[in-house]
Design a protein around this motif. Structure first.
Motif, PDB file in Angstrom:
ATOM      1  N   UNK A   1      -3.999   7.988  -3.857  1.00  0.00           N
ATOM      2  CA  UNK A   1      -5.438   7.257  -3.538  1.00  0.00           C
ATOM      3  C   UNK A   1      -5.553   7.184  -1.569  1.00  0.00           C
ATOM      4  N   UNK A   2      -7.492   7.125  -1.732  1.00  0.00           N
ATOM      5  CA  UNK A   2      -7.623   7.224  -0.292  1.00  0.00           C
ATOM      6  C   UNK A   2      -8.311   6.028  -0.149  1.00  0.00           C
ATOM      7  N   UNK A   3      -8.814   5.008  -1.437  1.00  0.00           N
ATOM      8  CA  UNK A   3      -9.260   4.060  -1.460  1.00  0.00           C
ATOM      9  C   UNK A   3      -8.639   2.719  -1.839  1.00  0.00           C
ATOM     10  N   UNK A   4      -8.538   1.310  -1.266  1.00  0.00           N
ATOM     11  CA  UNK A   4      -7.829   0.418  -1.462  1.00  0.00           C
ATOM     12  C   UNK A   4      -8.379  -1.294  -1.575  1.00  0.00           C
TER      13      UNK A   4
ATOM     14  N   UNK B   1      -5.954  -2.703  -5.973  1.00  0.00           N
ATOM     15  CA  UNK B   1      -5.998  -1.721  -6.705  1.00  0.00           C
ATOM     16  C   UNK B   1      -6.573  -0.507  -5.536  1.00  0.00           C
ATOM     17  N   UNK B   2      -6.799   0.635  -6.138  1.00  0.00           N
ATOM     18  CA  UNK B   2      -6.757   1.635  -5.366  1.00  0.00           C
ATOM     19  C   UNK B   2      -7.370   2.917  -6.444  1.00  0.00           C
ATOM     20  N   UNK B   3      -7.842   4.063  -5.417  1.00  0.00           N
ATOM     21  CA  UNK B   3      -8.578   5.495  -6.537  1.00  0.00           C
ATOM     22  C   UNK B   3      -8.910   6.222  -5.587  1.00  0.00           C
TER      23      UNK B   3
ATOM     24  N   UNK C   1       1.071  -1.382   0.128  1.00  0.00           N
ATOM     25  CA  UNK C   1      -0.242   0.470   0.200  1.00  0.00           C
ATOM     26  C   UNK C   1       0.958   1.244   0.004  1.00  0.00           C
ATOM     27  N   UNK C   2       2.180   1.016   0.717  1.00  0.00           N
ATOM     28  CA  UNK C   2       2.931   2.117   0.717  1.00  0.00           C
ATOM     29  C   UNK C   2       3.886   3.154  -0.532  1.00  0.00           C
ATOM     30  N   UNK C   3       3.796   1.543  -1.295  1.00  0.00           N
ATOM     31  CA  UNK C   3       4.293   2.058  -2.511  1.00  0.00           C
ATOM     32  C   UNK C   3       3.489   1.983  -3.420  1.00  0.00           C
ATOM     33  N   UNK C   4       1.830   1.532  -3.463  1.00  0.00           N
ATOM     34  CA  UNK C   4       0.576   2.191  -4.198  1.00  0.00           C
ATOM     35  C   UNK C   4       0.669   3.684  -4.251  1.00  0.00           C
TER      36      UNK C   4
ATOM     37  N   UNK D   1      -9.722   0.098   3.415  1.00  0.00           N
ATOM     38  CA  UNK D   1      -8.795  -0.805   3.147  1.00  0.00           C
ATOM     39  C   UNK D   1      -9.819  -1.951   2.826  1.00  0.00           C
ATOM     40  N   UNK D   2     -10.301  -2.649   1.839  1.00  0.00           N
ATOM     41  CA  UNK D   2     -10.970  -3.949   1.930  1.00  0.00           C
ATOM     42  C   UNK D   2     -11.008  -5.055   1.008  1.00  0.00           C
ATOM     43  N   UNK D   3     -10.714  -5.890   1.828  1.00  0.00           N
ATOM     44  CA  UNK D   3     -10.557  -6.956   1.688  1.00  0.00           C
ATOM     45  C   UNK D   3     -11.661  -7.586   0.153  1.00  0.00           C
ATOM     46  N   UNK D   4     -11.524  -8.639  -1.418  1.00  0.00           N
ATOM     47  CA  UNK D   4     -12.190  -8.912  -1.722  1.00  0.00           C
ATOM     48  C   UNK D   4     -11.044 -10.299  -2.519  1.00  0.00           C
ATOM     49  N   UNK D   5     -12.049 -11.506  -2.258  1.00  0.00           N
ATOM     50  CA  UNK D   5     -11.358 -12.488  -3.299  1.00  0.00           C
ATOM     51  C   UNK D   5     -10.936 -12.744  -4.166  1.00  0.00           C
ATOM     52  N   UNK D   6     -10.459 -14.098  -5.451  1.00  0.00           N
ATOM     53  CA  UNK D   6      -9.559 -13.886  -6.688  1.00  0.00           C
ATOM     54  C   UNK D   6      -9.657 -15.576  -6.656  1.00  0.00           C
ATOM     55  N   UNK D   7     -10.308 -16.268  -7.250  1.00  0.00           N
ATOM     56  CA  UNK D   7      -9.867 -17.656  -6.780  1.00  0.00           C
ATOM     57  C   UNK D   7      -8.798 -17.665  -7.815  1.00  0.00           C
TER      58      UNK D   7
END
Length: 233
Positions: A55-58, A118-120, A36-39, A102-108
């Motif tokens: 960005x403030x939403x990740x 991802x960020x915006x 996130x720092x690098x982002x 900061x939210x978490x998502x899953x990708x099979x």
């Protein structure tokens, strides 16, 4: 001391090694903090000689295994990572346009131990960021997008799905650089299509460019936007 070192020390003190035991061999929270720092560094956009918008939403996308392990600790992760991101931003002269989320998502398709970020930059109002709040309050009009208010101040901003857009919207019907909102010092405002695939709709009419004012309703892809005065609502 860098954000990675600070985060490791804070993490150990806050949760007494719980993360280390729970995630040994999997994605480590400290890895997420460093990414996130690098982002922030990669996505910083110059606003003035001394100010860069970041960005403030990740969204951290993980394998199902890592997602299931990390999700119960989501609040703790945010509580530990967010202050470190704020400190890093302060040291680098970065500014956030709204609260950090900061939210978490899953990708099979992701293997265990791998993740993407991802960020915006999304405008918002929060008590803990008075400078950002004052900027929105000073703006006579805002463009409201998905519940977020973006101050309509000169020179304006670009809208799109890509990382080079000032306002990034995750909508498949929106091009990478879809449109530009131009704001002039005398208060005149205009939205201009940047050669998008699906165009723009203003007040129910499909246009390539149009003057906009308070009450204007804009549609881009499946996303609806409204120009309004936040002080009157």
């Amino acid at each position: 001391m860098g954000v990675l070192d600070r985060f490791e020390k804070r993490l150990e003190g806050a949760v007494h090694g719980v993360f280390a035991r729970a995630f040994k061999g999997d994605v480590q929270p400290v890895e997420i903090a460093a990414r996130l720092q690098r982002e922030l560094d990669a996505e910083a956009k110059l606003m003035s000689r001394s100010r860069r918008l970041v960005p403030n939403e990740f969204t951290v996308t993980l394998s199902p295994h890592d997602h299931d392990r990390l999700t119960p600790y989501g609040k703790t992760l945010n509580a530990e990572i967010v202050p470190e991101l704020k400190q890093h931003a302060k040291e680098r002269g970065y500014i956030f346009n709204g609260p950090i989320q900061i939210s978490l998502a899953a990708d099979p398709s992701l293997p265990t131990g791998r993740f993407t970020v991802g960020s915006q930059a999304v405008a918002g109002v929060q008590d803990s960021a008075p400078a950002d709040t004052e900027e929105i309050e000073r703006a006579k009009l805002v463009l409201e997008v998905n519940g977020m208010r973006h101050p309509l101040q000169p020179p304006g901003f670009s809208i799109g799905r890509g990382s080079d857009a000032d306002i990034r919207i995750n909508d498949p019907g929106i091009s990478r650089r879809h449109a530009e909102v131009q704001v002039h010092a005398d208060g005149r405002m205009r939205i201009v299509d940047l050669g998008s695939t699906n165009g723009i709709v203003v007040n129910g009419e499909r246009v390539r460019q149009a003057d906009i004012a308070e009450g204007a309703r804009i549609e881009i892809g499946k996303t609806r936007m409204l120009v309004h005065d936040p002080r009157g609502r």
